[in-house]
Design a protein around this motif. Structure first.
Motif, mmCIF file in Angstrom:
data_model
loop_
_atom_site.group_PDB
_atom_site.id
_atom_site.type_symbol
_atom_site.label_atom_id
_atom_site.label_comp_id
_atom_site.label_asym_id
_atom_site.label_seq_id
_atom_site.Cartn_x
_atom_site.Cartn_y
_atom_site.Cartn_z
ATOM 1 N N ARG A 15 0.542 -1.348 0.282
ATOM 2 C CA ARG A 15 0.159 0.428 0.168
ATOM 3 C C ARG A 15 0.615 1.554 0.099
ATOM 4 N NH1 ARG A 15 -5.368 -0.812 0.844
ATOM 5 N NH2 ARG A 15 -6.067 0.690 2.472
ATOM 6 N N ASP A 16 1.921 1.525 -1.248
ATOM 7 C CA ASP A 16 3.202 2.263 -1.304
ATOM 8 C C ASP A 16 2.407 2.930 -2.281
ATOM 9 O OD1 ASP A 16 4.922 4.164 -1.096
ATOM 10 O OD2 ASP A 16 6.330 2.096 -0.233
ATOM 11 N N ALA A 17 1.934 4.573 -1.682
ATOM 12 C CA ALA A 17 1.620 5.305 -3.183
ATOM 13 C C ALA A 17 3.048 5.911 -3.981
ATOM 14 C CB ALA A 17 0.774 6.269 -2.916
ATOM 15 N N TYR A 18 4.058 6.260 -2.836
ATOM 16 C CA TYR A 18 4.916 6.585 -3.334
ATOM 17 C C TYR A 18 5.948 5.624 -4.110
ATOM 18 C CZ TYR A 18 3.675 10.687 -0.077
ATOM 19 O OH TYR A 18 3.764 11.281 0.685
ATOM 20 N N ALA A 19 6.127 4.239 -3.943
ATOM 21 C CA ALA A 19 6.529 3.488 -4.513
ATOM 22 C C ALA A 19 6.205 3.195 -6.031
ATOM 23 C CB ALA A 19 6.809 1.688 -4.092
ATOM 24 N N ILE A 20 4.827 2.925 -6.452
ATOM 25 C CA ILE A 20 4.060 3.252 -7.183
ATOM 26 C C ILE A 20 4.289 4.334 -7.867
ATOM 27 C CG2 ILE A 20 1.695 3.318 -8.661
ATOM 28 C CD1 ILE A 20 0.787 1.348 -6.238
ATOM 29 N N ALA A 21 3.997 5.795 -7.685
ATOM 30 C CA ALA A 21 4.386 6.517 -8.213
ATOM 31 C C ALA A 21 6.095 6.715 -8.994
ATOM 32 C CB ALA A 21 4.316 8.307 -7.292
ATOM 33 N N GLY A 22 7.057 6.296 -8.224
ATOM 34 C CA GLY A 22 8.171 6.266 -8.808
ATOM 35 C C GLY A 22 8.660 5.198 -9.519
ATOM 36 N N LEU A 23 7.604 4.068 -9.854
ATOM 37 C CA LEU A 23 8.282 3.996 -11.534
ATOM 38 C C LEU A 23 7.201 4.397 -12.623
ATOM 39 C CD1 LEU A 23 5.745 0.023 -10.095
ATOM 40 C CD2 LEU A 23 8.316 1.169 -10.370
ATOM 41 N N TYR A 24 6.976 6.133 -12.234
ATOM 42 C CA TYR A 24 6.110 6.247 -13.927
ATOM 43 C C TYR A 24 7.434 7.013 -13.715
ATOM 44 C CZ TYR A 24 1.934 4.007 -13.203
ATOM 45 O OH TYR A 24 0.777 3.403 -13.679
ATOM 46 N N ALA A 25 7.422 8.133 -14.809
ATOM 47 C CA ALA A 25 8.262 9.141 -15.670
ATOM 48 C C ALA A 25 7.247 9.924 -15.081
ATOM 49 C CB ALA A 25 8.348 9.174 -17.268
ATOM 50 N N GLU A 26 8.285 11.113 -14.362
ATOM 51 C CA GLU A 26 7.805 12.455 -14.104
ATOM 52 C C GLU A 26 6.752 13.348 -14.802
ATOM 53 O OE1 GLU A 26 8.125 14.430 -11.288
ATOM 54 O OE2 GLU A 26 9.840 13.061 -10.575
ATOM 55 N N ASP A 27 6.878 13.180 -16.681
ATOM 56 C CA ASP A 27 5.892 13.944 -17.142
ATOM 57 C C ASP A 27 3.831 12.266 -17.832
ATOM 58 O OD1 ASP A 27 7.493 12.246 -19.111
ATOM 59 O OD2 ASP A 27 7.292 13.491 -20.922
ATOM 60 N N ALA A 28 4.139 11.080 -17.018
ATOM 61 C CA ALA A 28 3.678 10.095 -17.069
ATOM 62 C C ALA A 28 2.516 10.474 -17.388
ATOM 63 C CB ALA A 28 4.039 8.765 -16.294
ATOM 64 N N ILE A 29 1.635 9.681 -18.755
ATOM 65 C CA ILE A 29 0.736 9.909 -18.275
ATOM 66 C C ILE A 29 -0.628 8.101 -17.781
ATOM 67 C CG2 ILE A 29 -0.195 11.727 -19.684
ATOM 68 C CD1 ILE A 29 -1.452 9.563 -22.027
#
Length: 120
Positions: A15-29
């Motif tokens: 349940r780690d939203a920060y880890a998930i977000a870290g899998l995405y590029a800064e400009d991801a959609i």
């Protein structure tokens, strides 16, 4: 690319939203059904925070197919998610996704994520 999918499954379990977000590029959609596009790592993280608060608790991924070039790749897969809001019975959501990834220094990041609910 399988590493990104495996990391997503582990981050959902934690349940780690920060880890998930870290899998995405800064400009991801992220393109989700019946919603506006979610753009940017911060908005993607905030979406996962809301999903976890609503009871999103498990993700299982199957049948991953990946095609890779030198610096771009796409993965297509089916998945099941468990959503168990507090005080309610757990529900299973089935879907299919396509991830478009780009290679950056140190690995791969998701550039675009599109999913849809799959037929039962």
């Amino acid at each position: 690319m399988q590493d990104a999918v495996d990391a997503m499954v582990a981050a959902v379990a934690a349940r780690d939203a920060y880890a998930i977000a870290g899998l995405y590029a800064e400009d991801a959609i992220v393109l989700s059904p019946n919603r506006e596009a979610t753009a940017g790592r911060t908005a993607i993280r905030d979406g996962w925070v809301r999903s976890f608060a609503a009871g999103y608790s498990a993700l299982r991924v199957g049948r991953v197919r990946t095609e890779r070039g030198t610096d771009r790749a796409a993965s297509v897969f089916v998945w099941e998610a468990t959503i168990a809001p507090q005080g309610s019975a757990a529900q299973t959501l089935r879907g299919r996704s396509i991830l478009y990834l780009k290679q950056v220094e140190g690995g791969w990041l998701i550039s675009a994520d599109m999913w849809q609910q799959a037929p039962a």
